[in-house]
Design an enzyme around this catalytic site. Structure first.
Site, PDB file in Angstrom:
ATOM      1  N   ASN A   9      -4.451  34.453  -2.380  1.00 22.93           N
ATOM      2  CA  ASN A   9      -5.725  33.805  -2.556  1.00 22.93           C
ATOM      3  C   ASN A   9      -6.127  33.556  -1.037  1.00 22.93           C
ATOM      4  O   ASN A   9      -5.770  32.247  -0.431  1.00 22.93           O
ATOM      5  CB  ASN A   9      -5.813  32.522  -3.150  1.00 22.93           C
ATOM      6  CG  ASN A   9      -6.863  31.723  -3.332  1.00 22.93           C
ATOM      7  OD1 ASN A   9      -7.985  32.037  -2.875  1.00 22.93           O
ATOM      8  ND2 ASN A   9      -6.798  30.433  -3.780  1.00 22.93           N
ATOM      9  N   TRP A  10      -6.852  34.215  -0.221  1.00 25.47           N
ATOM     10  CA  TRP A  10      -7.223  34.055   0.935  1.00 25.47           C
ATOM     11  C   TRP A  10      -8.368  32.978   1.206  1.00 25.47           C
ATOM     12  O   TRP A  10      -8.645  32.535   2.374  1.00 25.47           O
ATOM     13  CB  TRP A  10      -7.899  35.300   1.497  1.00 25.47           C
ATOM     14  CG  TRP A  10      -6.929  36.217   1.873  1.00 25.47           C
ATOM     15  CD1 TRP A  10      -5.506  36.415   1.875  1.00 25.47           C
ATOM     16  CD2 TRP A  10      -7.159  37.704   2.174  1.00 25.47           C
ATOM     17  NE1 TRP A  10      -4.901  37.398   2.224  1.00 25.47           N
ATOM     18  CE2 TRP A  10      -6.175  38.441   2.435  1.00 25.47           C
ATOM     19  CE3 TRP A  10      -8.334  38.397   2.411  1.00 25.47           C
ATOM     20  CZ2 TRP A  10      -6.003  39.791   2.794  1.00 25.47           C
ATOM     21  CZ3 TRP A  10      -8.312  39.782   2.594  1.00 25.47           C
ATOM     22  CH2 TRP A  10      -7.364  40.547   3.011  1.00 25.47           C
ATOM     23  N   HIS A  94     -10.379  27.253  -9.895  1.00 25.01           N
ATOM     24  CA  HIS A  94      -9.605  26.756  -8.904  1.00 25.01           C
ATOM     25  C   HIS A  94      -9.819  25.323  -8.675  1.00 25.01           C
ATOM     26  O   HIS A  94     -11.124  24.960  -8.727  1.00 25.01           O
ATOM     27  CB  HIS A  94      -9.664  27.507  -7.664  1.00 25.01           C
ATOM     28  CG  HIS A  94      -8.538  27.257  -6.536  1.00 25.01           C
ATOM     29  ND1 HIS A  94      -8.545  26.309  -5.922  1.00 25.01           N
ATOM     30  CD2 HIS A  94      -7.312  28.043  -6.213  1.00 25.01           C
ATOM     31  CE1 HIS A  94      -7.599  26.048  -5.098  1.00 25.01           C
ATOM     32  NE2 HIS A  94      -6.965  27.262  -5.350  1.00 25.01           N
ATOM     33  N   GLU A 154      -1.418  25.360 -11.318  1.00 30.98           N
ATOM     34  CA  GLU A 154      -1.369  24.961 -10.024  1.00 30.98           C
ATOM     35  C   GLU A 154      -1.577  23.291  -9.932  1.00 30.98           C
ATOM     36  O   GLU A 154      -3.067  23.042  -9.775  1.00 30.98           O
ATOM     37  CB  GLU A 154      -2.252  25.595  -9.399  1.00 30.98           C
ATOM     38  CG  GLU A 154      -2.603  25.541  -7.755  1.00 30.98           C
ATOM     39  CD  GLU A 154      -3.372  26.582  -7.131  1.00 30.98           C
ATOM     40  OE1 GLU A 154      -2.581  27.537  -6.532  1.00 30.98           O
ATOM     41  OE2 GLU A 154      -4.267  26.561  -7.192  1.00 30.98           O
ATOM     42  N   SER A 195       1.763  25.859  -2.271  1.00 33.74           N
ATOM     43  CA  SER A 195       2.863  25.885  -1.407  1.00 33.74           C
ATOM     44  C   SER A 195       3.721  26.796  -1.410  1.00 33.74           C
ATOM     45  O   SER A 195       5.002  26.668  -0.903  1.00 33.74           O
ATOM     46  CB  SER A 195       3.335  24.375  -1.217  1.00 33.74           C
ATOM     47  OG  SER A 195       2.139  23.394  -0.677  1.00 33.74           O
ATOM     48  N   GLY A 216      -1.755  30.970  -1.136  1.00 34.04           N
ATOM     49  CA  GLY A 216      -2.751  30.743  -0.393  1.00 34.04           C
ATOM     50  C   GLY A 216      -2.364  30.907   0.990  1.00 34.04           C
ATOM     51  O   GLY A 216      -2.415  31.933   1.732  1.00 34.04           O
TER      52      GLY A 216
HETATM   53  P1  PGA Z   1      -1.305  27.249  -0.913  1.00 31.40           P
HETATM   54  O1  PGA Z   1      -2.723  27.491  -1.966  1.00 31.40           O
HETATM   55  O2  PGA Z   1      -0.429  28.377  -1.333  1.00 31.40           O
HETATM   56  O3  PGA Z   1      -1.958  27.339   0.423  1.00 31.40           O
HETATM   57  O4  PGA Z   1      -0.917  26.048  -1.454  1.00 31.40           O
HETATM   58  C1  PGA Z   1      -2.485  28.220  -3.263  1.00 31.40           C
HETATM   59  C2  PGA Z   1      -3.811  27.910  -3.928  1.00 31.40           C
HETATM   60  O5  PGA Z   1      -4.694  26.914  -3.727  1.00 31.40           O
HETATM   61  O6  PGA Z   1      -4.414  29.048  -4.564  1.00 31.40           O
END
Ligand code: PGA
Length: 239
Positions: A9-10, A94, A154, A195, A216
């Site tokens: 997820n850029w 999201h 998430e 994370s 992300g």
């Molecule tokens: P992150 O983001 O890996 O930077 O925590 C994940 C996301 O929000 O999809």
């Protein structure tokens, strides 16, 4: 064993030029990944170039959102008709869409319905199990089409910020991921997001109820993303 899904997820981090650079650096290595299904979530403006550069490979491309409205007088919106034929997946619901753009449960359900209608797989984010209850209460498609949806547990508090990782405990993530399947009462594909990075990826990917990850921060640089994938491969469990 089902191949794990690794979804990058850029977010809003790349220009078209940066998208091309990322793909050029990673493409050959990604083409060799047979142990995981890789999905790249690019911004709207970068989707055409990402789709064209990955054409003929096993790497799939995902949008990060879609309008709840179909074709019409909705200035600034990107509709399902525009994504049709361009992407195989679309992230929806999201928590950043809720936090910064006021997206509601009803909006999310409308988007899921459109995606299913157009055969684009929704990658549906679920912050906690009560949010899943709210989705189920609003749209029977969530359960009826659960096999055609990728769920992501998430928790918003686990999403990285300012380069700092603060992951959920992998055991707790597994319990919640398994809670999604239990509530739907079907075998569903459930990812964990928040994370995940090269060091901890295997702790999440090895959990019984977790079928992959939404990545992300750790997907924004090709080198880190490839390192994450190698660690996933090294530690693929026999589930
Ligand atoms: P992150 O983001 O890996 O930077 O925590 C994940 C996301 O929000 O999809």
């Amino acid at each position: 064993m089902k191949k794990p899904l690794v979804v990058a997820n850029w977010k809003a981090t790349k220009t078209i030029k940066e998208t091309i650079e990322w793909i050029n650096k990673a493409k050959t290595a990604l083409e060799e990944v047979t142990y995981a299904q890789i999905i790249i979530g690019a911004s709207y403006v970068s989707l055409p170039v990402a789709a064209s550069l990955f054409e003929g490979t096993t790497v799939k491309v995902s949008a990060q959102d879609v309008s709840k409205f179909q074709k019409g007088a909705y200035t600034g919106e990107v509709t399902i008709e525009m994504l049709d034929g361009l992407v195989d997946y679309c992230i929806v619901g999201h928590s950043e869409r809720r936090k910064y753009f006021g997206e509601t449960d009803d909006d999310v359900i409308e988007k899921v319905k459109l995606l299913l209608k157009y055969d684009i797989t929704p990658i549906l984010c679920v912050s906690d199990l009560s949010q899943l209850d709210a989705y189920i209460a609003r749209g029977k498609e969530i359960v009826d089409s659960a096999e055609k949806t990728v769920f992501v547990y998430e928790p918003p508090g686990a999403i990285s910020g300012g380069g700092v990782y603060r992951p959920e405990d992998p055991g707790v993530a597994n319990e919640n991921a398994s809670g999604i399947g239990n509530k739907i009462n079907k075998k569903v594909t459930t990812l964990y997001g928040g994370s995940i990075n090269p060091e901890n990826a295997n702790l999440f990917f090895s959990q019984a109820a977790i079928d992959g990850g939404l990545i992300g921060q750790a997907s924004t640089e090709p080198q880190g993303f490839l390192e994450l994938l190698s660690n996933v491969k090294l530690n693929l469990p026999a589930k």
